[in-house]
Write a protein that holds these residues in place. Sequence first.
Motif, PDB file in Angstrom:
ATOM      1  N   GLU A 160      43.691 -20.844 -23.849  1.00  0.00           N
ATOM      2  CA  GLU A 160      45.059 -20.410 -23.598  1.00  0.00           C
ATOM      3  C   GLU A 160      45.157 -18.944 -23.972  1.00  0.00           C
ATOM      4  OE1 GLU A 160      49.629 -21.331 -25.062  1.00  0.00           O
ATOM      5  OE2 GLU A 160      47.987 -21.132 -26.514  1.00  0.00           O
ATOM      6  N   LEU A 161      45.727 -18.122 -23.099  1.00  0.00           N
ATOM      7  CA  LEU A 161      46.042 -16.729 -23.391  1.00  0.00           C
ATOM      8  C   LEU A 161      47.547 -16.648 -23.604  1.00  0.00           C
ATOM      9  CD1 LEU A 161      43.325 -16.742 -21.775  1.00  0.00           C
ATOM     10  CD2 LEU A 161      43.941 -14.477 -20.948  1.00  0.00           C
ATOM     11  N   ARG A 162      47.931 -16.004 -24.700  1.00  0.00           N
ATOM     12  CA  ARG A 162      49.348 -15.995 -25.070  1.00  0.00           C
ATOM     13  C   ARG A 162      49.779 -14.583 -25.436  1.00  0.00           C
ATOM     14  NH1 ARG A 162      51.806 -21.218 -26.516  1.00  0.00           N
ATOM     15  NH2 ARG A 162      54.020 -20.799 -26.577  1.00  0.00           N
ATOM     16  N   LEU A 163      50.945 -14.185 -24.953  1.00  0.00           N
ATOM     17  CA  LEU A 163      51.456 -12.863 -25.279  1.00  0.00           C
ATOM     18  C   LEU A 163      52.963 -12.842 -25.115  1.00  0.00           C
ATOM     19  CD1 LEU A 163      51.085 -10.479 -22.272  1.00  0.00           C
ATOM     20  CD2 LEU A 163      50.058 -12.738 -22.198  1.00  0.00           C
ATOM     21  N   GLY A 164      53.584 -11.920 -25.807  1.00  0.00           N
ATOM     22  CA  GLY A 164      55.026 -11.755 -25.719  1.00  0.00           C
ATOM     23  C   GLY A 164      55.741 -12.212 -26.965  1.00  0.00           C
ATOM     24  N   ARG A 165      56.990 -11.754 -27.116  1.00  0.00           N
ATOM     25  CA  ARG A 165      57.771 -12.008 -28.323  1.00  0.00           C
ATOM     26  C   ARG A 165      59.068 -12.754 -28.056  1.00  0.00           C
ATOM     27  NH1 ARG A 165      58.067  -8.400 -32.884  1.00  0.00           N
ATOM     28  NH2 ARG A 165      55.950  -7.819 -33.481  1.00  0.00           N
ATOM     29  N   GLY A 166      59.314 -13.140 -26.825  1.00  0.00           N
ATOM     30  CA  GLY A 166      60.623 -13.637 -26.468  1.00  0.00           C
ATOM     31  C   GLY A 166      60.885 -15.089 -26.791  1.00  0.00           C
ATOM     32  N   GLN A 167      62.132 -15.483 -26.605  1.00  0.00           N
ATOM     33  CA  GLN A 167      62.556 -16.863 -26.825  1.00  0.00           C
ATOM     34  C   GLN A 167      62.283 -17.740 -25.608  1.00  0.00           C
ATOM     35  OE1 GLN A 167      63.765 -18.079 -29.846  1.00  0.00           O
ATOM     36  NE2 GLN A 167      63.019 -16.058 -30.450  1.00  0.00           N
ATOM     37  N   LYS A 168      62.192 -17.127 -24.428  1.00  0.00           N
ATOM     38  CA  LYS A 168      61.900 -17.890 -23.218  1.00  0.00           C
ATOM     39  C   LYS A 168      60.392 -18.142 -23.147  1.00  0.00           C
ATOM     40  CE  LYS A 168      63.664 -16.299 -19.432  1.00  0.00           C
ATOM     41  NZ  LYS A 168      63.761 -15.356 -18.279  1.00  0.00           N
ATOM     42  N   LYS A 169      60.001 -19.411 -23.215  1.00  0.00           N
ATOM     43  CA  LYS A 169      58.586 -19.769 -23.279  1.00  0.00           C
ATOM     44  C   LYS A 169      58.137 -20.298 -21.918  1.00  0.00           C
ATOM     45  CE  LYS A 169      58.879 -20.770 -28.222  1.00  0.00           C
ATOM     46  NZ  LYS A 169      58.182 -19.544 -28.623  1.00  0.00           N
ATOM     47  N   VAL A 170      57.326 -19.496 -21.230  1.00  0.00           N
ATOM     48  CA  VAL A 170      56.879 -19.820 -19.884  1.00  0.00           C
ATOM     49  C   VAL A 170      55.389 -20.128 -19.909  1.00  0.00           C
ATOM     50  CG1 VAL A 170      56.666 -18.989 -17.508  1.00  0.00           C
ATOM     51  CG2 VAL A 170      58.638 -18.304 -18.911  1.00  0.00           C
ATOM     52  N   GLU A 177      59.241  -8.340 -24.470  1.00  0.00           N
ATOM     53  CA  GLU A 177      60.169  -8.604 -25.563  1.00  0.00           C
ATOM     54  C   GLU A 177      61.034  -9.840 -25.300  1.00  0.00           C
ATOM     55  OE1 GLU A 177      60.065  -6.971 -28.365  1.00  0.00           O
ATOM     56  OE2 GLU A 177      58.535  -5.585 -27.634  1.00  0.00           O
ATOM     57  N   LEU A 178      61.113 -10.270 -24.053  1.00  0.00           N
ATOM     58  CA  LEU A 178      62.004 -11.371 -23.687  1.00  0.00           C
ATOM     59  C   LEU A 178      61.297 -12.699 -23.489  1.00  0.00           C
ATOM     60  CD1 LEU A 178      64.225  -9.486 -21.070  1.00  0.00           C
ATOM     61  CD2 LEU A 178      64.852 -10.086 -23.422  1.00  0.00           C
ATOM     62  N   VAL A 179      59.984 -12.660 -23.218  1.00  0.00           N
ATOM     63  CA  VAL A 179      59.247 -13.858 -22.810  1.00  0.00           C
ATOM     64  C   VAL A 179      58.057 -14.087 -23.730  1.00  0.00           C
ATOM     65  CG1 VAL A 179      57.921 -14.928 -20.936  1.00  0.00           C
ATOM     66  CG2 VAL A 179      59.956 -13.569 -20.408  1.00  0.00           C
ATOM     67  N   ASP A 180      57.787 -15.333 -24.012  1.00  0.00           N
ATOM     68  CA  ASP A 180      56.550 -15.777 -24.663  1.00  0.00           C
ATOM     69  C   ASP A 180      55.740 -16.469 -23.576  1.00  0.00           C
ATOM     70  OD1 ASP A 180      54.526 -16.954 -26.124  1.00  0.00           O
ATOM     71  OD2 ASP A 180      55.839 -18.169 -27.392  1.00  0.00           O
ATOM     72  N   LEU A 181      54.696 -15.795 -23.081  1.00  0.00           N
ATOM     73  CA  LEU A 181      53.933 -16.278 -21.924  1.00  0.00           C
ATOM     74  C   LEU A 181      52.661 -16.976 -22.371  1.00  0.00           C
ATOM     75  CD1 LEU A 181      53.322 -16.472 -18.893  1.00  0.00           C
ATOM     76  CD2 LEU A 181      52.406 -14.129 -19.016  1.00  0.00           C
ATOM     77  N   SER A 182      52.481 -18.198 -21.894  1.00  0.00           N
ATOM     78  CA  SER A 182      51.284 -19.007 -22.154  1.00  0.00           C
ATOM     79  C   SER A 182      50.551 -19.217 -20.836  1.00  0.00           C
ATOM     80  CB  SER A 182      51.691 -20.362 -22.750  1.00  0.00           C
ATOM     81  OG  SER A 182      50.662 -21.340 -22.598  1.00  0.00           O
ATOM     82  N   ILE A 183      49.245 -18.899 -20.810  1.00  0.00           N
ATOM     83  CA  ILE A 183      48.436 -19.067 -19.598  1.00  0.00           C
ATOM     84  C   ILE A 183      47.169 -19.840 -19.938  1.00  0.00           C
ATOM     85  CG2 ILE A 183      46.976 -17.838 -17.936  1.00  0.00           C
ATOM     86  CD1 ILE A 183      49.054 -15.642 -17.827  1.00  0.00           C
ATOM     87  N   VAL A 184      46.933 -20.932 -19.210  1.00  0.00           N
ATOM     88  CA  VAL A 184      45.643 -21.629 -19.257  1.00  0.00           C
ATOM     89  C   VAL A 184      44.991 -21.388 -17.900  1.00  0.00           C
ATOM     90  CG1 VAL A 184      44.429 -23.821 -19.509  1.00  0.00           C
ATOM     91  CG2 VAL A 184      46.441 -23.346 -20.922  1.00  0.00           C
ATOM     92  N   PRO A 185      44.089 -20.417 -17.802  1.00  0.00           N
ATOM     93  CA  PRO A 185      43.606 -19.990 -16.484  1.00  0.00           C
ATOM     94  C   PRO A 185      42.602 -20.929 -15.833  1.00  0.00           C
ATOM     95  CG  PRO A 185      42.592 -18.670 -18.205  1.00  0.00           C
ATOM     96  CD  PRO A 185      43.614 -19.530 -18.881  1.00  0.00           C
ATOM     97  N   MET A 186      41.996 -21.855 -16.608  1.00  0.00           N
ATOM     98  CA  MET A 186      41.015 -22.766 -16.015  1.00  0.00           C
ATOM     99  C   MET A 186      41.022 -24.077 -16.791  1.00  0.00           C
ATOM    100  SD  MET A 186      36.978 -22.060 -15.081  1.00  0.00           S
ATOM    101  CE  MET A 186      37.375 -20.696 -13.975  1.00  0.00           C
ATOM    102  N   VAL A 187      41.785 -25.046 -16.270  1.00  0.00           N
ATOM    103  CA  VAL A 187      41.904 -26.349 -16.932  1.00  0.00           C
ATOM    104  C   VAL A 187      40.608 -27.143 -16.808  1.00  0.00           C
ATOM    105  CG1 VAL A 187      43.184 -28.535 -16.956  1.00  0.00           C
ATOM    106  CG2 VAL A 187      44.400 -26.382 -16.521  1.00  0.00           C
ATOM    107  N   ASN A 188      39.880 -26.966 -15.719  1.00  0.00           N
ATOM    108  CA  ASN A 188      38.740 -27.815 -15.364  1.00  0.00           C
ATOM    109  C   ASN A 188      37.462 -26.995 -15.212  1.00  0.00           C
ATOM    110  OD1 ASN A 188      37.066 -29.825 -14.346  1.00  0.00           O
ATOM    111  ND2 ASN A 188      38.193 -30.104 -12.434  1.00  0.00           N
TER     112      ASN A 188
END
Length: 395
Positions: A145-155, A199-210
């Motif tokens: 998982e790659l994660r970045l950002g400081r926001g309350q909106k978690k995408v 500053e508005l978003v906390d972004l979570s990315i899983v670029p390769m599940v499989n």
Amino acid sequence: MEVFFRDGDSLDYYAQLFGISLNLLRDSNSNIDFSQMKSGQPIQIPGFALEHHMLGINDQLYFLAAERNLSLDAIKLVNQDCHFAELMIGSNIYLPKRVNRAVVNRRRAYDYSALTEDIEALNALYPFIRINEIGKSVLGKSIYELRLGRGQKKVHMNASFHANEWITSSVLMELLNAFLLTMMNFQKMRHINTAELYELVDLSIVPMVNPDGVNLVINGLPEQNSRELIRMNDDNQDFSGWKANIRGVDLNNQFPANWEIEKERKIPQSPAFRDYPGEKALSEPEAIAMEKLAEDHPFSRVIAFHTQGEEFYWGYEGKEPVESFMLASEFERWSGYKSIQNVDSHAGFKDWFIQTFRKPGFTIELGRGINPLPLSQFPEIYRKVEGIFLAALYL
């Protein structure tokens, strides 16, 4: 880029010196106690790289700095061992360079090795990215998982649930790289200020599940279980049509959202190259990792990238919130993809997320053709899905 702290300097000064936000600088050095800074302590400066430079006959340090929109002290900071009074033509120094080109190399078959190379390159350049291992595949590969950002909106966004849809991983990594480049270079993506989104978003990315399945499609048989894999592939040694994980289970039919319906009606009824939902829900480590990630983090919305159809699905048994309709309308407008509320399908990650959390979930089907989609489609796919990526963060 690494620099070394000097007495009398401060983190605020370095933020001003290199024209980056204090929050990005703090997030890039999260292991440091800034109240206890000492001379010589290494500091990471995100978005910059060191460039060797041999002084020429007309070179002056002041002008070299001005060409890079930096102050002379920025050059002095990265050359602390240099005796500037003794510099002459032919002397070698370092120059800080703001990186303005992508480091993700998506112009290749995007297997697990390509992904890990690009993760390392991005993390070295943008150390505010947090790299988490959320689980391991059947063959022991890390699911990142790659994660970045400081926001309350978690995408949350993910790609390559299905092995022969590996182009989704390269698209998602390219989108992330573009986001980072614009953020660090005072630019915009489609008129969106990405620095504000940090500053508005906390972004979570899983670029390769499989990752095991992707490697099988791209690289062919692994050393172990080759006979069993050929059998599951209808005695065919061409694995380009393989969707499942390495145990022959379709990871996007693994989630406890009417899984029993899919188990009853799916053909085949045993491990195969596609469509088999497993002996039970959440039997596979990759699916378990994704379920745990969503359970542990209160995501505001999730987007799963797949391929085929230039359309997206966003409903599940009427359990989707009103917000989903608004987002779907904007996704359609920003991308040109067709919005479809409901399909006769269960047990997918999007289905389970909507059922469990009553929050927006989307399955985005990129491109058209025969999987794996060719890299020649990449520019067109990227152009259209960029709108969905941005709308998911902005709205």
